[in-house]
Design a protein around this motif. Structure first.
Motif, PDB file in Angstrom:
ATOM      1  N   ILE A  34       0.839  -1.210   0.000  1.00  0.00           N
ATOM      2  CA  ILE A  34       0.000   0.000   0.000  1.00  0.00           C
ATOM      3  C   ILE A  34       0.868   1.252   0.000  1.00  0.00           C
ATOM      4  O   ILE A  34       0.555   2.247  -0.684  1.00  0.00           O
ATOM      5  CB  ILE A  34      -0.953  -0.016   1.206  1.00  0.00           C
ATOM      6  N   MET A  35       1.944   1.208   0.724  1.00  0.00           N
ATOM      7  CA  MET A  35       2.826   2.377   0.779  1.00  0.00           C
ATOM      8  C   MET A  35       3.423   2.670  -0.602  1.00  0.00           C
ATOM      9  O   MET A  35       3.394   3.813  -1.081  1.00  0.00           O
ATOM     10  CB  MET A  35       3.955   2.143   1.792  1.00  0.00           C
ATOM     11  N   PHE A  36       3.962   1.649  -1.254  1.00  0.00           N
ATOM     12  CA  PHE A  36       4.594   1.862  -2.561  1.00  0.00           C
ATOM     13  C   PHE A  36       3.566   2.186  -3.648  1.00  0.00           C
ATOM     14  O   PHE A  36       3.822   3.017  -4.516  1.00  0.00           O
ATOM     15  CB  PHE A  36       5.410   0.632  -2.959  1.00  0.00           C
ATOM     16  N   ILE A  37       2.421   1.528  -3.598  1.00  0.00           N
ATOM     17  CA  ILE A  37       1.419   1.768  -4.628  1.00  0.00           C
ATOM     18  C   ILE A  37       0.851   3.173  -4.522  1.00  0.00           C
ATOM     19  O   ILE A  37       0.463   3.795  -5.508  1.00  0.00           O
ATOM     20  CB  ILE A  37       0.297   0.704  -4.555  1.00  0.00           C
ATOM     21  N   SER A  38       0.802   3.709  -3.293  1.00  0.00           N
ATOM     22  CA  SER A  38       0.319   5.078  -3.101  1.00  0.00           C
ATOM     23  C   SER A  38       1.280   6.086  -3.714  1.00  0.00           C
ATOM     24  O   SER A  38       0.865   7.146  -4.193  1.00  0.00           O
ATOM     25  CB  SER A  38       0.147   5.371  -1.608  1.00  0.00           C
ATOM     26  N   LEU A  39       2.569   5.764  -3.695  1.00  0.00           N
ATOM     27  CA  LEU A  39       3.578   6.679  -4.233  1.00  0.00           C
ATOM     28  C   LEU A  39       3.649   6.637  -5.754  1.00  0.00           C
ATOM     29  O   LEU A  39       4.183   7.570  -6.363  1.00  0.00           O
ATOM     30  CB  LEU A  39       4.959   6.344  -3.655  1.00  0.00           C
ATOM     31  N   THR A  40       3.136   5.562  -6.380  1.00  0.00           N
ATOM     32  CA  THR A  40       3.271   5.416  -7.837  1.00  0.00           C
ATOM     33  C   THR A  40       1.928   5.446  -8.556  1.00  0.00           C
ATOM     34  O   THR A  40       1.739   6.203  -9.516  1.00  0.00           O
ATOM     35  CB  THR A  40       4.002   4.106  -8.167  1.00  0.00           C
ATOM     36  N   LEU A  41       0.989   4.613  -8.098  1.00  0.00           N
ATOM     37  CA  LEU A  41      -0.247   4.448  -8.855  1.00  0.00           C
ATOM     38  C   LEU A  41      -1.135   5.691  -8.804  1.00  0.00           C
ATOM     39  O   LEU A  41      -1.719   6.084  -9.812  1.00  0.00           O
ATOM     40  CB  LEU A  41      -1.015   3.229  -8.340  1.00  0.00           C
ATOM     41  N   ILE A  42      -1.251   6.312  -7.641  1.00  0.00           N
ATOM     42  CA  ILE A  42      -2.127   7.486  -7.516  1.00  0.00           C
ATOM     43  C   ILE A  42      -1.685   8.628  -8.428  1.00  0.00           C
ATOM     44  O   ILE A  42      -2.513   9.200  -9.155  1.00  0.00           O
ATOM     45  CB  ILE A  42      -2.213   7.931  -6.038  1.00  0.00           C
ATOM     46  N   PRO A  43      -0.378   9.000  -8.471  1.00  0.00           N
ATOM     47  CA  PRO A  43       0.023  10.054  -9.426  1.00  0.00           C
ATOM     48  C   PRO A  43      -0.240   9.662 -10.881  1.00  0.00           C
ATOM     49  O   PRO A  43      -0.640  10.504 -11.689  1.00  0.00           O
ATOM     50  CB  PRO A  43       1.529  10.215  -9.157  1.00  0.00           C
ATOM     51  N   ILE A  44      -0.015   8.377 -11.210  1.00  0.00           N
ATOM     52  CA  ILE A  44      -0.262   7.933 -12.587  1.00  0.00           C
ATOM     53  C   ILE A  44      -1.742   8.097 -12.933  1.00  0.00           C
ATOM     54  O   ILE A  44      -2.100   8.583 -14.007  1.00  0.00           O
ATOM     55  CB  ILE A  44       0.192   6.474 -12.761  1.00  0.00           C
ATOM     56  N   CYS A  45      -2.622   7.683 -12.025  1.00  0.00           N
ATOM     57  CA  CYS A  45      -4.066   7.791 -12.278  1.00  0.00           C
ATOM     58  C   CYS A  45      -4.500   9.242 -12.403  1.00  0.00           C
ATOM     59  O   CYS A  45      -5.314   9.585 -13.283  1.00  0.00           O
ATOM     60  CB  CYS A  45      -4.843   7.097 -11.162  1.00  0.00           C
ATOM     61  N   ILE A  46      -3.976  10.093 -11.535  1.00  0.00           N
ATOM     62  CA  ILE A  46      -4.345  11.513 -11.604  1.00  0.00           C
ATOM     63  C   ILE A  46      -3.874  12.121 -12.914  1.00  0.00           C
ATOM     64  O   ILE A  46      -4.629  12.823 -13.609  1.00  0.00           O
ATOM     65  CB  ILE A  46      -3.754  12.271 -10.395  1.00  0.00           C
ATOM     66  N   PHE A  47      -2.618  11.859 -13.284  1.00  0.00           N
ATOM     67  CA  PHE A  47      -2.079  12.408 -14.533  1.00  0.00           C
ATOM     68  C   PHE A  47      -2.873  11.895 -15.732  1.00  0.00           C
ATOM     69  O   PHE A  47      -3.232  12.665 -16.628  1.00  0.00           O
ATOM     70  CB  PHE A  47      -0.606  12.029 -14.668  1.00  0.00           C
ATOM     71  N   GLY A  48      -3.140  10.572 -15.753  1.00  0.00           N
ATOM     72  CA  GLY A  48      -3.878  10.005 -16.875  1.00  0.00           C
ATOM     73  C   GLY A  48      -5.281  10.562 -16.972  1.00  0.00           C
ATOM     74  O   GLY A  48      -5.762  10.895 -18.065  1.00  0.00           O
ATOM     75  N   SER A  49      -5.969  10.684 -15.846  1.00  0.00           N
ATOM     76  CA  SER A  49      -7.339  11.186 -15.853  1.00  0.00           C
ATOM     77  C   SER A  49      -7.405  12.632 -16.337  1.00  0.00           C
ATOM     78  O   SER A  49      -8.257  12.993 -17.157  1.00  0.00           O
ATOM     79  CB  SER A  49      -7.949  11.067 -14.458  1.00  0.00           C
ATOM     80  N   VAL A  50      -6.499  13.467 -15.811  1.00  0.00           N
ATOM     81  CA  VAL A  50      -6.492  14.874 -16.217  1.00  0.00           C
ATOM     82  C   VAL A  50      -6.165  14.997 -17.709  1.00  0.00           C
ATOM     83  O   VAL A  50      -6.787  15.779 -18.442  1.00  0.00           O
ATOM     84  CB  VAL A  50      -5.480  15.664 -15.363  1.00  0.00           C
ATOM     85  N   SER A  51      -5.173  14.196 -18.170  1.00  0.00           N
ATOM     86  CA  SER A  51      -4.789  14.253 -19.581  1.00  0.00           C
ATOM     87  C   SER A  51      -5.945  13.841 -20.476  1.00  0.00           C
ATOM     88  O   SER A  51      -6.247  14.500 -21.481  1.00  0.00           O
ATOM     89  CB  SER A  51      -3.575  13.351 -19.831  1.00  0.00           C
ATOM     90  N   VAL A  52      -6.603  12.733 -20.130  1.00  0.00           N
ATOM     91  CA  VAL A  52      -7.726  12.255 -20.942  1.00  0.00           C
ATOM     92  C   VAL A  52      -8.852  13.283 -20.950  1.00  0.00           C
ATOM     93  O   VAL A  52      -9.477  13.530 -21.995  1.00  0.00           O
ATOM     94  CB  VAL A  52      -8.221  10.891 -20.418  1.00  0.00           C
ATOM     95  N   PHE A  53      -9.108  13.915 -19.805  1.00  0.00           N
ATOM     96  CA  PHE A  53     -10.193  14.901 -19.728  1.00  0.00           C
ATOM     97  C   PHE A  53      -9.937  16.073 -20.664  1.00  0.00           C
ATOM     98  O   PHE A  53     -10.813  16.457 -21.460  1.00  0.00           O
ATOM     99  CB  PHE A  53     -10.339  15.390 -18.289  1.00  0.00           C
ATOM    100  N   PHE A  54      -8.728  16.655 -20.586  1.00  0.00           N
ATOM    101  CA  PHE A  54      -8.454  17.843 -21.392  1.00  0.00           C
ATOM    102  C   PHE A  54      -8.316  17.490 -22.872  1.00  0.00           C
ATOM    103  O   PHE A  54      -8.721  18.269 -23.744  1.00  0.00           O
ATOM    104  CB  PHE A  54      -7.188  18.545 -20.890  1.00  0.00           C
TER     105      PHE A  54
END
Length: 580
Positions: free
Chosen positions: A11-31
């Protein structure tokens, strides 16, 4: 505990990697989606303006012919003479040519006008260009009666016309019929291929379908991509949908834009852009984001495993010692291995060894104490163990092969029986697919075929779309067994069984129909009453049906078993309310 340590690190490592990836991907897809939608709307608007300008020329040309015909009295008189007199003198011919000159010149300068016909009611002739032709001698003579019985002044029809009588192929044409002021009928044949090619040239996206529809929903002109559309889109259903939803809409994976051009003919432009083309870039970014997410999960798993193993090596050793003790394999010399940098290692090691030494004898005693009862339970279990039964059937199968030297029907029966037993010994309320239930039922029918020498007949009726639907196991076999054993037929070859499975509104219905002896009304009523009671019949009859009825009512809220039967005509058993 190993799992808890691993999960916390993961959970610690996935929070440091997966969450930023999801945020970046979601924002990119939206715009990007916002940008490509704006771009698609701009392109669609530009294409619409271009289409309106192009087809306004066609509309103006049609209006020119109509106004010219309605306003030229000399032309009308020339047409009356040409269309109503059998013999034309030179003066009549010249008058006709002079009157038709403007229309003929306009027709010859328009590459999309294939031909123009003019006739009058009950006339055996029609004007084609500057010439008069007789309907009986013409290769295109079925157009004159198209407006008979129609109240509207104009009508559009798609036709296939031959250039001459020797041609083996026809040219697709869009014919615009117009009823004139002086009761003439004018038919303007437009070259469909001309506009189809033009529509191909103005498409902005791969796979974009462009169409021009008539007022009544006919597709008059279309580009090559329109041919790959679903059938219900190439029909009146498209026009109805556009009438109900005039703004942009999403249908069958296409973004649809529509606009009706001004004019008396009601031409409607329709653009259908595949969603995959509009959002191609955002879909690729979404795919990359998902791939990066899976990679993040993999990397986080590896890191969590490595860190967990390094930081909790001593705890793993303690867990292993307890595991050894539970198995009776503990020895004092199997103490903890030293972990570098751990100041509490020796204290923990002594405590563990003391505890394990004191409890080891008790564990051994308890193990021996239950050894006898475990052996007795194991013996009973082996008596009932399905694996023992399957192995025994396999041994019998091998012995038959040895005795006969080749596979026989007995080997096939053992194979079918093994499959049926394995299927039946699983949890009775555990769902299977319809395909699995059908396969096992066919195994049972094959076994019965060996017994009765294929003297009864079973037919199936179902569609492939229900094969993956869930259903309780062993619903069909007991009913088929009843049909075979209680048919009342003097010879089995007279027995027919039909099994129908169908899906309606999310519910499966199963019908087992036979032509057996059937039941009288009293026996049928007693059986239906027995199926609704909670207790099994003490006589032992109908246990299979009773079991099926109770299982269906327990598993499905609307489940039921219905029986229809008539003495001397057969029985129908319906299993319904099965949620699919």
């Amino acid at each position: 505990m190993k799992k808890q340590f691993f999960i916390s690190k993961f959970i610690m490592f996935i929070s440091l990697t997966l969450i930023p990836i999801c945020i970046f991907g979601s924002v990119s897809v939206f715009f990007i989606n916002l940008k490509v939608k704006q771009e698609a709307e701009a392109k669609t608007m530009a294409t619409t303006d271009l289409m309106e300008q192009f087809f306004s020329e066609l509309t103006n040309t049609l209006e020119f012919y109509r106004v010219t015909m309605n306003s030229d009295a000399q032309l009308h008189l020339a047409l009356i003479q040409a269309l109503n007199n059998e013999h034309l003198d030179m003066e009549m011919i010249q008058r006709l040519e002079q009157s038709m000159q403007n229309i003929y010149y306009s027709q010859s300068t328009k590459p999309y006008i294939q031909s123009l016909y003019i006739t009058m009611q009950n006339s055996p002739y029609y004007i084609n260009g500057l010439n008069r032709e007789r309907f009986s001698d013409s290769i295109d003579k079925d157009w004159a009666g198209i407006m008979d019985g129609r109240e509207e002044s104009s009508y559009i029809q798609i036709r296939h016309i031959k250039k001459n009588k020797f041609d083996t192929h026809t040219i697709p044409s869009v014919t615009v019929y117009q009823r004139m002021k002086y009761n003439e009928l004018m038919a303007i044949n437009i070259n469909q291929e001309y506009f189809n090619k033009w529509l191909n040239s103005v498409a902005d996206y791969d796979g974009q379908a462009l169409m021009i529809l008539s007022r009544d929903g006919q597709i008059l002109f279309f580009n090559e991509n329109a041919g790959s559309l679903p059938e219900d889109v190439q029909s009146q259903a498209l026009s109805d949908t556009l009438d109900n939803h005039p703004d942009n809409l999403l249908l069958h994976g296409y973004y649809i834009n529509s606009e009706t051009f001004p004019g008396n003919y009601g031409f409607r432009y329709v653009s259908m852009i595949p969603r995959s083309e509009v959002f191609g870039l955002s879909n690729k970014i979404l795919q990359l984001t998902i791939a990066a997410g899976f990679l993040s999960i993999l990397v986080s798993s590896v890191l969590a495993y490595c860190f967990t193993r390094r930081d909790y090596q001593q705890i793993f050793q303690i867990i292993d010692l307890f595991d050894q003790a539970e198995k009776g394999e503990f020895h004092a010399q199997n103490g903890l291995k030293a972990v570098p940098g751990s100041p509490y290692f020796h204290i923990i090691n002594n405590v563990i060894n003391l505890f394990m030494s004191q409890t080891y004898l008790k564990v051994q005693l308890d193990a021996k104490k239950y050894a006898l009862s475990t052996a007795q339970l194991s013996a009973l279990q082996y008596q009932l163990n399905p694996h023992f039964l399957f192995n025994t059937l396999q041994s019998i199968d091998l012995e038959i092969l040895k005795a006969c030297g080749r596979p026989t029907s007995a080997n096939q029966m053992i194979l079918e029986l093994s499959s049926l037993l394995r299927y039946s010994l699983d949890e009775p309320m555990k769902p299977v697919t319809v395909q699995e239930e059908i396969a096992v039922t066919k195994n049972y029918i094959q076994l019965q075929s060996f017994k009765y020498r294929d003297c009864f007949h079973v037919t199936w009726e179902y569609t492939d779309d229900i094969l993956d639907a869930p259903i309780l196991r062993l619903l069909l076999q007991p009913i088929i067994e009843n049909s075979i054993t209680h048919s009342g037929k003097t010879t089995p070859e007279k027995l027919w069984i039909k099994i129908k499975i169908r899906s309606t509104d999310g519910f499966l219905s199963v019908f087992i129909i036979d032509n057996g002896y059937g039941m009288d009304k009293k026996r049928l009523a007693d059986l239906q009453q027995a199926l609704m009671e909670e207790q099994v019949d003490s006589s032992g009859k109908h246990i299979g049906l009773k079991n099926i009825s109770q299982r269906i009512r327990l598993a499905y809220r609307s489940g039921y078993v219905r029986i229809q039967s008539k003495k001397g005509m057969g029985t129908i058993v319906e299993l319904g309310g099965i949620e699919s």
